[in-house]
Design a protein around this motif. Structure first.
Motif, PDB file in Angstrom:
ATOM      1  N   THR A   1       0.735  -1.302   0.111  1.00 45.32           N
ATOM      2  CA  THR A   1      -0.210   0.059   0.126  1.00 45.32           C
ATOM      3  C   THR A   1       1.212   1.397  -0.247  1.00 45.32           C
ATOM      4  O   THR A   1       0.667   2.457  -0.801  1.00 45.32           O
TER       5      THR A   1
ATOM      6  N   TYR B   1      -6.840  -1.508  -3.453  1.00 42.39           N
ATOM      7  CA  TYR B   1      -6.229  -2.543  -3.068  1.00 42.39           C
ATOM      8  C   TYR B   1      -5.601  -3.457  -2.330  1.00 42.39           C
ATOM      9  O   TYR B   1      -6.051  -4.026  -1.646  1.00 42.39           O
TER      10      TYR B   1
ATOM     11  N   LEU C   1      -6.939  -1.925   0.956  1.00 41.30           N
ATOM     12  CA  LEU C   1      -8.765  -3.114   0.921  1.00 41.30           C
ATOM     13  C   LEU C   1      -7.604  -4.726   2.045  1.00 41.30           C
ATOM     14  O   LEU C   1      -8.581  -4.866   2.682  1.00 41.30           O
TER      15      LEU C   1
ATOM     16  N   CYS D   1      -8.949  -6.270   4.742  1.00 44.63           N
ATOM     17  CA  CYS D   1      -9.718  -7.537   5.093  1.00 44.63           C
ATOM     18  C   CYS D   1      -9.377  -8.150   4.752  1.00 44.63           C
ATOM     19  O   CYS D   1      -9.549  -8.806   3.316  1.00 44.63           O
TER      20      CYS D   1
ATOM     21  N   LYS E   1     -11.358  -8.155  -4.104  1.00 45.95           N
ATOM     22  CA  LYS E   1     -11.060  -7.162  -4.036  1.00 45.95           C
ATOM     23  C   LYS E   1     -11.008  -6.184  -5.543  1.00 45.95           C
ATOM     24  O   LYS E   1     -11.107  -5.115  -5.399  1.00 45.95           O
TER      25      LYS E   1
ATOM     26  N   VAL F   1     -14.273  -4.540  -5.521  1.00 44.77           N
ATOM     27  CA  VAL F   1     -14.844  -3.187  -5.099  1.00 44.77           C
ATOM     28  C   VAL F   1     -13.843  -2.584  -5.020  1.00 44.77           C
ATOM     29  O   VAL F   1     -14.851  -1.302  -5.351  1.00 44.77           O
ATOM     30  N   ILE F   2     -13.475  -2.561  -5.834  1.00 45.28           N
ATOM     31  CA  ILE F   2     -11.930  -0.995  -5.837  1.00 45.28           C
ATOM     32  C   ILE F   2     -12.291  -0.885  -7.166  1.00 45.28           C
ATOM     33  O   ILE F   2     -12.017   0.716  -7.688  1.00 45.28           O
TER      34      ILE F   2
END
Length: 127
Positions: free
Chosen positions: A13, A48, A51, A55, A63, A66-67
């Motif tokens: 990240t 990504y 997240l 999670c 993922k 969602v992203i």
């Protein structure tokens, strides 16, 4: 799966966030291209893995969805003209953007695919 999944996801990240910021600050050859598009790939990869850290049980496909939905929503919101009318300073304008650009979708796709395959390869052992 990697033993320290959350830690590794946080490192990724941060790495992708740094990549996205540096692409915005770069002022060498093709700087306009870097400023407009390269950071888009980095920021969705950053989201990504963010997240993934929050999670860790969510599968790579989840993922990705969602992203992808978040990126799609932000870009479509730019199409309303609202973010551009706010005259936001950096880094806020980097998050919401300022104008709709359909080419951004391509770079969101590239960033998401890169994150997806890194996730599958490193964490799940798939090639």
């Amino acid at each position: 799966m990697v033993k320290n999944y959350r830690f590794t996801a946080l490192i990724l990240t941060g790495g992708f966030l740094l990549f996205a910021i540096l692409s915005k600050l770069y002022r060498g050859p093709l700087w306009a291209f870097s400023d407009a598009y390269i950071g888009d790939a980095g920021i969705v990869a950053c989201l990504y893995f963010g997240l993934a850290a929050v999670c860790p049980g969510l599968k790579p496909g989840g993922k990705l969805i969602v992203i992808g939905a978040v990126a799609l929503s932000v870009e479509l919101f730019q199409g309303t003209g609202i973010p551009g009318s706010l005259n936001l300073p950096a880094p806020f304008v980097w998050v919401l953007g300022s104008k709709f650009d359909p080419v951004d979708f391509l770079f969101y796709f590239i960033g998401l695919l890169a994150a997806f395959f890194i996730d599958k390869r490193l964490f799940y052992g798939y090639s």
